[in-house]
Design a protein around this motif. Structure first.
Motif, PDB file in Angstrom:
ATOM      1  N   PRO A   1      -2.282  -1.573  -2.821  1.00 51.12           N
ATOM      2  CA  PRO A   1      -1.929  -2.900  -2.299  1.00 51.12           C
ATOM      3  C   PRO A   1      -0.644  -2.865  -1.473  1.00 51.12           C
ATOM      4  N   ARG A   2       0.339  -2.144  -1.951  1.00 47.96           N
ATOM      5  CA  ARG A   2       1.594  -2.074  -1.218  1.00 47.96           C
ATOM      6  C   ARG A   2       1.411  -1.316   0.094  1.00 47.96           C
ATOM      7  N   VAL A   3       0.642  -0.236   0.052  1.00 51.96           N
ATOM      8  CA  VAL A   3       0.396   0.543   1.266  1.00 51.96           C
ATOM      9  C   VAL A   3      -0.240  -0.346   2.334  1.00 51.96           C
ATOM     10  N   VAL A   4      -1.240  -1.132   1.917  1.00 59.88           N
ATOM     11  CA  VAL A   4      -1.971  -1.941   2.896  1.00 59.88           C
ATOM     12  C   VAL A   4      -1.160  -3.169   3.312  1.00 59.88           C
TER      13      VAL A   4
ATOM     14  N   LEU B   1      10.135   2.561  -6.065  1.00 56.10           N
ATOM     15  CA  LEU B   1       8.777   2.781  -6.564  1.00 56.10           C
ATOM     16  C   LEU B   1       8.789   3.472  -7.917  1.00 56.10           C
ATOM     17  N   HIS B   2       9.781   4.332  -8.126  1.00 53.76           N
ATOM     18  CA  HIS B   2       9.802   5.082  -9.379  1.00 53.76           C
ATOM     19  C   HIS B   2      10.890   4.591 -10.321  1.00 53.76           C
ATOM     20  N   ASN B   3      11.416   3.401  -9.991  1.00 47.08           N
ATOM     21  CA  ASN B   3      12.444   2.791 -10.827  1.00 47.08           C
ATOM     22  C   ASN B   3      13.512   3.805 -11.232  1.00 47.08           C
ATOM     23  N   MET B   4      14.080   4.453 -10.222  1.00 49.14           N
ATOM     24  CA  MET B   4      15.030   5.528 -10.485  1.00 49.14           C
ATOM     25  C   MET B   4      16.400   5.018 -10.913  1.00 49.14           C
TER      26      MET B   4
ATOM     27  N   TYR C   1       2.332   7.749   8.766  1.00 44.21           N
ATOM     28  CA  TYR C   1       3.290   7.065   7.886  1.00 44.21           C
ATOM     29  C   TYR C   1       2.597   6.394   6.713  1.00 44.21           C
ATOM     30  N   ILE C   2       1.309   6.115   6.843  1.00 43.10           N
ATOM     31  CA  ILE C   2       0.564   5.598   5.702  1.00 43.10           C
ATOM     32  C   ILE C   2       0.372   6.715   4.677  1.00 43.10           C
ATOM     33  N   ARG C   3       0.108   7.915   5.178  1.00 46.01           N
ATOM     34  CA  ARG C   3      -0.011   9.064   4.282  1.00 46.01           C
ATOM     35  C   ARG C   3       1.309   9.289   3.537  1.00 46.01           C
ATOM     36  N   LEU C   4       2.422   9.121   4.248  1.00 44.15           N
ATOM     37  CA  LEU C   4       3.716   9.287   3.581  1.00 44.15           C
ATOM     38  C   LEU C   4       3.902   8.210   2.512  1.00 44.15           C
ATOM     39  N   ALA C   5       3.550   6.969   2.841  1.00 41.87           N
ATOM     40  CA  ALA C   5       3.710   5.891   1.856  1.00 41.87           C
ATOM     41  C   ALA C   5       2.950   6.242   0.583  1.00 41.87           C
TER      42      ALA C   5
ATOM     43  N   VAL D   1       2.067  -4.024   2.865  1.00 37.62           N
ATOM     44  CA  VAL D   1       3.415  -3.890   3.397  1.00 37.62           C
ATOM     45  C   VAL D   1       3.434  -2.883   4.554  1.00 37.62           C
ATOM     46  N   HIS D   2       3.091  -1.634   4.247  1.00 35.45           N
ATOM     47  CA  HIS D   2       3.256  -0.595   5.264  1.00 35.45           C
ATOM     48  C   HIS D   2       2.302  -0.762   6.439  1.00 35.45           C
ATOM     49  N   ALA D   3       1.038  -1.051   6.147  1.00 32.34           N
ATOM     50  CA  ALA D   3       0.065  -1.126   7.246  1.00 32.34           C
ATOM     51  C   ALA D   3       0.072  -2.500   7.905  1.00 32.34           C
ATOM     52  N   LEU D   4       0.053  -3.548   7.100  1.00 36.05           N
ATOM     53  CA  LEU D   4      -0.094  -4.893   7.670  1.00 36.05           C
ATOM     54  C   LEU D   4       1.047  -5.217   8.621  1.00 36.05           C
ATOM     55  N   ARG D   5       2.249  -4.853   8.225  1.00 38.02           N
ATOM     56  CA  ARG D   5       3.407  -5.156   9.054  1.00 38.02           C
ATOM     57  C   ARG D   5       3.203  -4.628  10.482  1.00 38.02           C
ATOM     58  N   ASN D   6       2.632  -3.444  10.593  1.00 38.30           N
ATOM     59  CA  ASN D   6       2.408  -2.869  11.922  1.00 38.30           C
ATOM     60  C   ASN D   6       1.155  -3.443  12.593  1.00 38.30           C
ATOM     61  N   ALA D   7       0.173  -3.808  11.770  1.00 38.72           N
ATOM     62  CA  ALA D   7      -1.054  -4.373  12.342  1.00 38.72           C
ATOM     63  C   ALA D   7      -0.805  -5.772  12.896  1.00 38.72           C
ATOM     64  N   LEU D   8       0.270  -6.411  12.430  1.00 40.41           N
ATOM     65  CA  LEU D   8       0.569  -7.751  12.917  1.00 40.41           C
ATOM     66  C   LEU D   8       0.943  -7.742  14.398  1.00 40.41           C
ATOM     67  N   ILE D   9       1.407  -6.612  14.890  1.00 40.82           N
ATOM     68  CA  ILE D   9       1.896  -6.581  16.270  1.00 40.82           C
ATOM     69  C   ILE D   9       0.790  -6.946  17.265  1.00 40.82           C
ATOM     70  N   PRO D  10      -0.360  -6.257  17.258  1.00 47.44           N
ATOM     71  CA  PRO D  10      -1.432  -6.718  18.159  1.00 47.44           C
ATOM     72  C   PRO D  10      -2.010  -8.071  17.748  1.00 47.44           C
TER      73      PRO D  10
END
Ligand SMILES: Nc1ncnc2c1ncn2[C@@H]1O[C@H](COP(=O)(O)OP(=O)(O)OP(=O)(O)O)[C@@H](O)[C@H]1O
Ligand SMILES: [Mg+2]
Lengths: 348, 336
Positions: free
Chosen positions: B247-250, A123-126, B235-239, B252-261
């Motif tokens: 866009p990446r948060v939603v 993300l930060h292109n480290m 984990y979304i807060r961490l992302a 990648v991080h969220a959608l991947r898990n939302a796909l399960i149900p």
């Protein structure tokens, strides 16, 4: 003693509010803090006093409809409350990293631990190289750095654990992985929100040792949020005690612990159990106040054994109280109490 | 390793299929109405002898447990028997209709998912916005509106008034399509027949929308609600704290898990779609399984109904197996 380095992070009159059905909650109400390179600042207080909100405000991660209603956050002199989303993103995880309380729920269950650490670098292109798609070696370079960080935070057999999922880690290892995510980009500031609360005691000590080592080896400044004053006293060089969104006492750890001035700090100190000493723990009477319906004046007065009628009127400033003068970091030992002179602890 | 598990699961499905076979066999015979009577009713005056001959030809004169035994013995050899009313092998009749149903199911699924994903994601990200309210209102309509009714409206607008799309069937007669798989769109591509491709796609659009609207609505709602929950998680807060953009948060991080149900619900919808929908097939003159089966039920065509139910049962078993396999990819905590 003079402070040699300019402040790394300064909060000036930071105020963060959450609109709720019962009115606006001022979760953080006019907080001033200064953090210098290499410092470890402890932010202590009971549940709900606004500690996490301070950290999330610093990162600009207050979720709507909450917002920073006033004040400034200066990172190396630059006000970051006014940055665009993109500029703020460049700071998050790079200059300021955060680790959270519950490591299992904080790691994404669907991705490999190693990849989650690598994402910070990405993300930060480290590990910069030729532009995409010509940089064939990027992933390998990033992975190498990830393994380095994993070893640095004490994750053994990093190679194998890179390809493990969070649920395959123990609690302590999960927290180390989170710290690795935080450290991957070598941040200047680490915000640690109760990093050991979810762990058992021996693991707690290891994680605290690890953070101390990071602080000493890399000069990373740390803000440690905890409700455990004992832990904060042991680990931090400065303490800020929060109550109902405000700092009620602040100063160097020695000053605050040895010479507490605010009745709330005194109360917290009496709550620390000491091994070997068969002293009864005295809980602070009363409950954590409801921020939506705070009393006038001193928010602690309803629970304060020294409270007088005047305590629930007016607004009290933090006043210098210590013996070390204003130069002791964060403006010296100060407390926010109306009748300070009356509240000295009996000597001995 | 994984293959072994898949085979195990398929073997475990055999008792289920057997149970389904017995239940449908018994229930068909418990429903009032006699297949030979119904056939003869259509054929006009017939002699007693003719009726007796047909009964014995269909084994209907034998005791029910003997009939069941014969049915199961045939089934074990992969033989679904002969249709009473059409005098042809059940497997052949179903085989003729299956590609049309599969093609329509695929079209409906594609339409449903193409709508559901953007709508579900956007309304979760902009919860309570005008867009969210509109699309959840639309989803409510999509679920409660009968597919045939939507079909008729679509025909009125796009076929009758605008004349953009055909009213009936799977392809124009003059497209000269050479059948390979029976899936006309695929066959047009395989044989490089551009006219047939355009024609078959045009025929597919309206029925796909009619059937897919409910899929879109159901999937969008599940996706939205699971995303809403996940977007509040730690984990979304961490992302975000790592510096990831929204866009990446939603995505990648969220959608991947939302796909399960979501995958569970989609799998169920696939099972439903592959059963065919008699009414939509009738509205669009689509020669799918749905009409065949409903006719078979009215005719008390025991073997054809039994065969179709076996196909449905197998479809559901297969769909749930695929869902479970996808699950292991999406959710590392679960093994097959
Ligand atoms: N999203 C939110 N909406 C409304 N109120 C909130 C929100 N987040 C926090 N608050 C309020 O702000 C106050 C401070 O919360 P915060 O989480 O910062 O406390 P804390 O000191 O970290 O407590 P803990 O020790 O339990 O973590 C609480 O009273 C809480 O009710
Ligand atoms: Mg907290």
């Amino acid at each position: 003693m003079t402070d040699p380095s300019p402040p790394l992070l300064e909060l000036r009159n930071l105020t963060t509010v959450f609109p709720t059905r019962r009115g606006e909650v001022r979760a953080v109400d006019g907080v001033n803090l200064t953090l210098r390179k290499g410092q470890i600042l402890g932010l202590v207080g009971e549940s709900g006093c606004g500690k996490s909100t301070v950290l999330l405000s610093i990162l600009g991660l207050i979720s709507r409809p909450g917002r920073i209603a006033g004040g400034r956050i200066l990172l190396e002199g630059r006000d970051i409350t006014r940055l665009s989303g993109r500029e703020m993103r460049r700071i998050r995880g790079k200059d300021i990293a955060m680790i959270f309380q519950d490591p299992l729920s904080t790691l994404n269950p669907a991705f490999l631990v190693g990849e989650q650490i690598r994402e910070s670098l990405r993300l930060h292109n480290m590990m910069p190289g030729p532009p995409w798609p010509f940089d064939r070696g990027r992933k390998a370079r990033e992975k190498k750095r990830v393994l380095e960080v994993m070893e640095q935070v004490g994750i053994p057999a990093a190679d194998a654990r890179y390809k493990a999922y969070p649920h395959e880690f123990s609690g302590g290892m999960q927290q180390r992985a989170l710290i690795a995510i935080g450290l991957a980009c070598r941040p200047k500031i680490l915000l640690a929100d109760e990093p050991t609360t979810a762990l058992d005691v021996t693991i707690q000590a290891q994680i605290i040792d690890l953070m101390r080592r990071i602080n000493q080896e890399h000069g990373t400044a740390i803000i440690l949020v905890t409700h455990d004053l004992g832990l904060a006293a042991e680990f931090c060089d400065h303490l800020a005690v929060m109550y109902a969104g405000r700092i009620v006492e602040i100063g160097s750890t020695d000053e605050v612990i040895e010479n507490p001035q605010h009745p709330y700090t005194m109360g917290l100190l009496r709550c620390i159990p000491t091994v070997g000493e068969r002293r009864a723990i005295e809980p602070i009477p009363g409950n954590v106040p409801d921020l939506a319906t705070l009393p006038q004046g001193c928010a602690f007065s309803p629970r304060c054994e020294y409270a007088r009628e005047v305590c629930n009127q007016g607004f009290f400033r933090l006043q210098p109280v210590g013996t070390d003068g204003p130069a002791g970091g964060n403006g010296g030992h100060r407390a926010r109490c109306l009748r300070l002179s009356d509240y000295r602890l009996p000597e001995g | 390793m994984r293959l072994v598990k898949v085979v195990e699961r398929l073997l475990a499905a055999i008792p289920i299929m057997l149970g389904v076979a017995i239940i449908v066999f018994v229930f068909m015979r418990l429903t009032p109405g006699d297949p030979v009577d119904i056939m003869m009713g259509q054929g006009g005056a017939v002699s007693e002898g003719e009726i007796e001959r047909l009964r014995s030809e269909f084994n209907l004169d034998k005791p029910i447990h003997v009939q069941l035994g014969l049915f199961l013995a045939d089934l074990a050899r992969g033989d679904l028997g002969n249709s009473f009313s059409k005098q042809q092998p059940v497997a052949k009749l179903i085989g003729e209709r299956l590609p049309a149903t599969i093609e329509l199911a695929f079209g409906a699924l594609l339409f449903g998912l193409l709508i559901a994903f953007p709508v579900g994601i956007l309304s979760a990200v902009r919860q309570n916005s005008l867009l969210d309210r509109l699309s959840m209102g639309g989803a409510f309509l999509g679920i409660s509106m009968p597919a045939f009714w939507l079909g008729i409206i679509l025909i009125l607008i796009f076929s009758v008034n605008l004349k953009w799309l055909p009213v009936q069937g799977r392809i124009d007669y003059d497209a000269n399509l050479q059948e390979v798989t029976g899936l006309y769109v695929l066959d047009s591509i395989l044989t490089g027949n551009r006219t047939a491709l355009v024609s078959s796609l045009k025929h597919l659009i309206l029925p796909s929308i009619s059937l897919g609207a409910a899929v879109a609505a159901i999937v969008a709602r599940v996706l939205r609600s699971s995303l809403l929950e996940i977007l509040r998680s730690d984990y979304i807060r961490l992302a975000r704290a790592k510096g990831a953009g929204e866009p990446r948060v939603v995505l990648v991080h969220a959608l991947r898990n939302a796909l399960i149900p979501t995958v569970t619900v989609v799998g169920l919808q696939v099972g439903v779609l592959l059963g065919g929908n008699m009414i939509v097939e009738t509205v669009f003159g689509w020669p799918g399984l749905g009409r065949l089966v409903v006719e078979a039920i009215f005719n008390r065509d025991f073997p054809l109904v039994q065969g179709a139910v076996m196909v449905y049962a197998f479809t559901f078993v297969a769909a749930s197996l695929v869902v479970d396999i996808l699950y292991t990819y999406l959710n590392p905590k679960i093994e097959l």
